[in-house]
Design an enzyme around this catalytic site. Structure first.
Site, mmCIF file in Angstrom:
data_model
loop_
_atom_site.group_PDB
_atom_site.id
_atom_site.type_symbol
_atom_site.label_atom_id
_atom_site.label_comp_id
_atom_site.label_asym_id
_atom_site.label_seq_id
_atom_site.Cartn_x
_atom_site.Cartn_y
_atom_site.Cartn_z
ATOM 1 N N MET A 75 0.715 -1.533 0.131
ATOM 2 C CA MET A 75 -0.032 -0.316 -0.077
ATOM 3 C C MET A 75 0.889 1.188 -0.113
ATOM 4 S SD MET A 75 -2.992 -1.134 -0.121
ATOM 5 C CE MET A 75 -3.173 -3.220 -0.262
ATOM 6 N N CYS A 76 1.635 0.735 -0.521
ATOM 7 C CA CYS A 76 2.796 2.384 -0.262
ATOM 8 C C CYS A 76 2.877 2.995 -2.222
ATOM 9 C CB CYS A 76 4.575 2.096 -0.029
ATOM 10 S SG CYS A 76 5.503 3.607 0.423
ATOM 11 N N HIS A 77 2.870 4.141 -1.696
ATOM 12 C CA HIS A 77 2.587 4.931 -2.575
ATOM 13 C C HIS A 77 4.066 4.830 -3.304
ATOM 14 C CE1 HIS A 77 -0.920 6.498 -0.932
ATOM 15 N NE2 HIS A 77 -1.084 6.989 -2.028
ATOM 16 N N MET A 114 8.562 4.986 5.166
ATOM 17 C CA MET A 114 8.363 3.678 4.594
ATOM 18 C C MET A 114 9.808 3.461 3.821
ATOM 19 S SD MET A 114 6.616 1.918 6.433
ATOM 20 C CE MET A 114 6.639 0.303 5.726
ATOM 21 N N GLU A 115 10.002 3.901 3.358
ATOM 22 C CA GLU A 115 11.209 4.268 2.409
ATOM 23 C C GLU A 115 12.977 4.598 3.583
ATOM 24 O OE1 GLU A 115 8.069 5.755 -0.347
ATOM 25 O OE2 GLU A 115 8.332 5.651 1.931
ATOM 26 N N ASP A 129 24.794 -9.830 3.756
ATOM 27 C CA ASP A 129 25.060 -10.538 2.409
ATOM 28 C C ASP A 129 26.526 -10.657 2.339
ATOM 29 O OD1 ASP A 129 24.282 -12.698 0.427
ATOM 30 O OD2 ASP A 129 25.060 -9.910 -0.808
#
Length: 161
Positions: A75-77, A114-115, A129
């Protein structure tokens, strides 16, 4: 069901419409960390890891993650980001912990929290990693929002622990 912002009248998922919101400058900074052993710490600071420069690669991964957040968070634009910065600081007082801060900014109709969180997470994952051949017991620490500014909900600053 209409009290939920991301669920439509039929009970299905929807992305909210932000077209009526004002464009404002928005910034968010998130924190993550990874604790490594002394050998990994030394490889990172001496730039002797066989896979290459760990921190440069992790920065690039964090930047790419911020730019692609809307492809992994449903739901992130999708946003046009205007700045992304990934900063590192070692804490070697009791262990070898790499603290990561990801700052993301835009001029837009929705925030970049969110970013920033995605960037900080991907940065820590990339360090893991690139160094896991030496030790798979590394610990990725808490990931959280430090600050956000702009938008209708105003500014936020996380209280110190």
């Amino acid at each position: 069901m209409s009290e939920f912002t991301h669920i439509n009248e039929q009970g299905n998922a929807k992305m909210i419409d932000v077209s009526e919101k004002e464009i404002t400058k928005r910034t968010a900074t998130a924190h993550s960390s990874i604790t490594v052993n002394q050998d990994i710490y030394q490889q990172i600071v001496d730039h002797t890891n066989k896979k290459g420069n760990v921190l440069n690669t992790a920065q690039i991964a964090g930047i790419m993650a911020a730019k692609n957040t809307s492809t992994i968070i449903p739901m992130c634009h999708p946003l046009s980001l205007t700045g992304i910065d990934i900063a590192f600081e070692w804490d070697t007082t009791s262990s070898y912990t790499l603290n990561i801060e990801a700052t993301v900014s835009t001029s837009g109709k929705t925030g970049v929290e969110m970013e920033a969180l995605t960037a900080a997470s991907a940065t820590a994952l990339t360090v893991y990693d690139m160094t896991k051949a030496l030790d798979k017991g590394m610990v990725i620490g808490e990931t959280y929002l430090l600050t956000k500014s702009g938008g209708k909900s105003g500014d936020y600053r996380r209280e110190s622990k």
